[in-house]
Each structure stands twice: as C-alpha cells, then as structure tokens.
Design an enzyme around this catalytic site. Structure first.
Site, mmCIF file in Angstrom:
data_model
loop_
_atom_site.group_PDB
_atom_site.id
_atom_site.type_symbol
_atom_site.label_atom_id
_atom_site.label_comp_id
_atom_site.label_asym_id
_atom_site.label_seq_id
_atom_site.Cartn_x
_atom_site.Cartn_y
_atom_site.Cartn_z
ATOM 1 C CG PHE A 234 9.080 -3.452 6.612
ATOM 2 C CD1 PHE A 234 8.214 -2.650 7.332
ATOM 3 C CD2 PHE A 234 10.250 -3.868 7.226
ATOM 4 C CE1 PHE A 234 8.494 -2.269 8.635
ATOM 5 C CE2 PHE A 234 10.548 -3.489 8.525
ATOM 6 C CZ PHE A 234 9.670 -2.692 9.238
ATOM 7 C CD GLU A 235 4.540 -1.077 0.125
ATOM 8 O OE1 GLU A 235 4.772 -0.262 -0.794
ATOM 9 O OE2 GLU A 235 3.397 -1.261 0.582
ATOM 10 N N GLY A 236 9.712 -1.552 -0.910
ATOM 11 C CA GLY A 236 10.921 -0.954 -1.463
ATOM 12 C C GLY A 236 12.180 -1.691 -1.052
ATOM 13 C CG MET B 205 -2.093 -0.808 1.128
ATOM 14 S SD MET B 205 -1.694 -2.544 1.015
ATOM 15 C CE MET B 205 -0.858 -2.816 2.534
ATOM 16 C CE LYS B 206 5.042 0.593 -2.939
ATOM 17 N NZ LYS B 206 5.983 0.410 -4.017
#
Length: 511
Positions: A293-295, A1-2
């Site tokens: 946690f993404e990227g 989700m961003k």
C-alpha cells in the site's frame, strides 16, 4: 514499488506543515483488576475478540491470566499479545513478558480470532471474576489456578521481545525476494514466470489492483499481449507457478503499488477485499499475500494517536481482513509487506497528524498494521528508496543511496523505537527472521540505487556487526536477518542480472 516512481518525501520537514467496538460495561461496584471483553469484528462463521485487563486496584500486578469458556464447536485460532493454553472449551490467556506488570490505573490488551459462533462465558481474571471484586464468576474458577508470577526466570527486557514465530513456510534462512511485472511491462520488458531464475525465493506478482479506491474489490490479470508481446497463456502461467512451488519457491499476489490505491473505509469493503483476494489466491494457487500500500491508501484520523489501539477504519479494516485471510489459509500462509520509510521509520519523529494536528496523517501509518500482525508477518521488507531523509536512532538524518541508510533504517525495526518520541509508546522490535530490506535492482528501477558492494556492506553490518561505518546498530548483531528484496526481477533481467548474480551467493555465504 511502482510502475513509474516519484519521490514521495523530498524533506522530512514537509511532514510538519471509527470503527470502534462496544465494550461490556462493568458493574458500578466493581473494584480491583478487571478484564473487559469486546467483539471487534464478526463475519458470521467467526469473529475477532479483544480483552482489556485493567488494574483498578491499589497494588501493582506482576502478571495476569484471563480464562473463559467458548461454546462447543468454537475454537481459537490466531491470537496476539498473550500466550494461550486450553483444555476442552476453556481457553486461558496469560501475559507476555513485557505486558504482565500493570501499575494501578494501567491496562493491557490482547486479541484473538475464533472460528464458530458465540461469545466468551464464565470469564475469570487470576481466578476471580473478570468483573472485579464483588462480582462472582458464573461458575467456579478452574481447580488449578494459573500462575501468579511471570514464568521467565530472567528480568524482562526494556523493550518487548519478538513474538512467537509463525511457520516460515519452507523459506531458506536467507531469502532473495523480487517483484515480477505480471500485469504490465513498465519499460523493462515482460518476463514469463517459467523464465524467472530459481534464485528467487519469493516472487511477488505485481499487482492486484482495486476496481475503485474504496471498493475493496481487487482484480488481477496477466499483462495484455498488446503491451507484453510473448506473454504466456494463463494455463502456462499457472503451470509455471506450480513448477516454482515444487522447487520450494513462494509465489504471492502483491496488492497495491503506485496505481493501486486501496482504502478499506467500510466493513463491506473489508469483506469484499477478503473475498476478491481469496479468489485470486485460489485461481492461481498462490502461497500468500504481499501488502504494498502506497500513496494515500493508509492514513490516520485525527485523534488516532496510539499505534497499539488504532481506531481509523482503513487501518482497523485492513488488519481484520488480513487476519481473516490468514485464518482461512492456515499456518502456511505467507504474508509479506513492502511499506515505504514514510509510513514506518518516520514514525520515530511523527505519527499521524500529531497531538495538535497539522502533520501529514500518513506519517507512520503502517505501524499499527505491522504491530497488530506481528505474529503473522513472514517478512517485512521496507522500501529503502524513493525516500527523503529520515532520522535514525542516533537522532541523525540519513539519506538514501548508500549502506548507511540501509543500516539505520533496518536497525529501527530490529531494535524497536519510541513512536513520535514518546518513551512510553515504544514500537517493539520484530524478530530477525522477519526483517529484510528493499533496494532497486538498477538505476532505472527507483531513486536510491546502491551498488552491490554497498548493499553487502549493510547486510554484513546488520548480521555480523562489522563494516558498519559511522552508524552503530542499536540491535547488535542479527544472525537470523532474512535477506533482500528488490524492485524488480524484470529490471534485474534488463540490466544483466546484477542484483541476482551478486547477492544470491553473498547471502548463501552468510548462512
């Protein structure tokens, strides 16, 4: 989700382009089976321990049992990859059904958290010294030895069965899970907590973000009035949370998102993460934690190739931090995760930088976190969007935007899969009630939107084994499948509540 989403993986082909603990040394004359202890973390009021059972003998073990004493006042809390019984200050761990058989030279590990000081003493493995033949225990073994054969009366499955379920915290059998833009507007408009419809069973507050990438210092505040006209006061926000909780809903703080890169590279950052997240949970009286946690938050160091025994600090420290939070808040603590497919299902083909290097080190990097915390996870809802093509268990590539992608990606979690194609390194399946999947609420919310009919086709296939189209789930039917997650509640409101209105009654009809 961003807040604004970009395509993380345009093609799987793009992927191809130490915080270790000191183990107790064994005597030179040790032989036969041994159990080696390591203290993998210590935060003063408690610690994390790990035992590795190794078969140094010449015959296959069909079961094992490790027992030890802890000082008065110390007790074992969370544990994993073993079963636990205790009498007074003596704790006995026995194998699970999938890790009891050890051929000569093979090993298995289990871990646990302890509240209190000290280290294990008087360790025995199947009634003999943990140090092996010729090393007597410091005290006699228990008068009633542990069983020497596995307790199950049926043969163990070919893949590890789901672990003992944690308390569901009052969740319904089918859950509707959504993210609430609590700290920003993101074009969809601000929605007050009091105005969130009662259909949402878990509300993830987006987002808690770090003061810097490596600080571990997580902060959360309500959206400023300049960005979110009509935002409520903090007191009203907290009162609305209490009202939701009185209705049986769960409100969590979600950490990360696109802008919230979190890398716990040091134990200091780990400890700061624990203290700062605890402060947020306590301030707002929340029910738990969501990890989004993404990227570049998670990646694997070169040479870290076994998801069951990770060595990369950002992975090891995150696992330790979450275990500490779980221990602090107890059995009712709700833990959810929202990884992208790149970090989970892509691990079927590629894991980290690979045995020869050159791969994206983020590939499959959530797997060691999920595996280590599988006794604690309430719901894992992978983001089945903003994804490139991913290979399923049928060894075909599946593309987002339809029921097929949801079915194939979710089936991997329910059936388990060999990591990086290694049949000797299988990621075990999760329990049905731990698994949901995520889909955008509307076309503006993310790439890979699927209309309600397609989403419901996927759920029907996973739960009942019907309407599956061209993909046959390897996991069979999953009557306890948990439900659906969406990004986001705000976008659903913006588009007239299509997601909520379609899927809440549908999920209830499956119960």
């Amino acid at each position: 989700m961003k807040r604004s989403r970009t395509l993380l993986l345009t093609a799987v082909a793009a992927v191809l382009a130490t915080g270790g603990a000191v183990a107790v040394a064994l005597p030179a004359f040790a032989a036969g089976p041994t159990a080696t202890f390591a203290k993998t973390a210590d935060w003063g009021t408690g610690w994390e321990g790990k035992y590795t059972v190794s078969n140094g003998g010449t015959t296959t073990l069909t079961s094992w049992s490790v027992a030890f004493d802890l000082p008065a006042g110390s007790t074992v809390g969370t544990y994993w990859d073993a079963l636990l019984t205790s009498t007074g200050q003596r704790f006995t761990f026995t194998n699970r059904s999938w890790n009891g058989t050890l051929a000569p030279g093979a090993s298995a590990s289990f871990g646990f958290l302890v509240t209190g000081a000290g280290t294990p003493t008087n360790c025995t493995l199947d009634g003999a010294s943990c140090g092996g033949t010729g090393t007597p225990p410091t005290t006699p073994p228990p008068s009633t030895p542990p069983p020497t054969t596995p307790p199950p009366s049926t043969p163990p499955p070919t893949t590890p069965p789901p672990t003992t379920p944690p308390p569901t915290g009052g969740l319904p059998k089918r859950a509707l899970i959504g993210y609430l833009h609590a700290s920003f507007a993101n074009g969809s408009g601000y929605l007050r907590m009091a105005d969130v419809p009662a259909d949402w069973d878990i509300i993830n507050l987006a987002f808690g973000e770090p003061t810097s990438v490596t600080s571990g210092d997580i902060r959360f505040q309500l959206c400023p009035a300049s960005e979110c006209p009509g935002v409520e006061t903090e007191a009203a926000f907290i009162a609305a949370i209490r009202a939701k909780q009185q209705q049986g809903k769960k409100v969590l703080i979600s950490i990360g998102g696109q802008n919230g890169q979190v890398q716990l590279t040091t134990t200091a950052a780990r400890d700061r993460f624990v203290s700062s997240v605890s402060a947020i949970i306590d301030r707002y009286g929340l029910d738990g934690l969501d990890i989004d946690f993404e990227g570049h938050s998670l990646s694997l160091n070169t040479g870290d190739t076994d998801f069951r025994n990770p060595t990369t600090p950002v992975i090891v420290n995150l696992i330790s931090a979450i275990r500490t939070l779980k221990q602090r808040y107890g059995a009712g603590f709700v833990l959810t995760m929202a990884p992208e497919t790149f970090f989970v299902q892509l691990g079927y083909q590629y894991y980290g930088s690979g045995p020869w290097g050159g791969q994206d080190p983020r590939a499959g990097s959530y797997l060691p976190v999920i595996h280590a915390l599988r006794n604690d996870i309430t719901v894992l809802h992978v983001q089945d969007y903003n994804s490139g093509p991913i290979m399923g268990l049928d060894n075909q590539y599946h593309t987002m935007g339809g029921a097929d992608f949801h079915i194939a990606m979710t089936d991997m979690l329910l059936a388990g899969f060999p990591v990086a194609g290694n049949a000797a390194n299988v990621f075990p399946p999760l329990r049905e009630d731990q698994v949901a999947f995520g889909t955008p609420a509307a076309t503006s919310a993310g790439n890979g939107y699927v209309a309600p009919a397609g989403v419901q086709q996927a759920v029907t296939c996973l739960v009942r084994g019907t309407s599956c189209g061209g993909y046959t789930p390897r996991s069979g039917t999953n009557p306890n499948f948990r439900g659906l997650m969406t990004w986001s509640i705000n976008w659903d409101r913006y588009y007239g509540w299509e997601f909520r209105n379609a899927h809440e009654p549908f999920l209830n009809s499956l119960s």
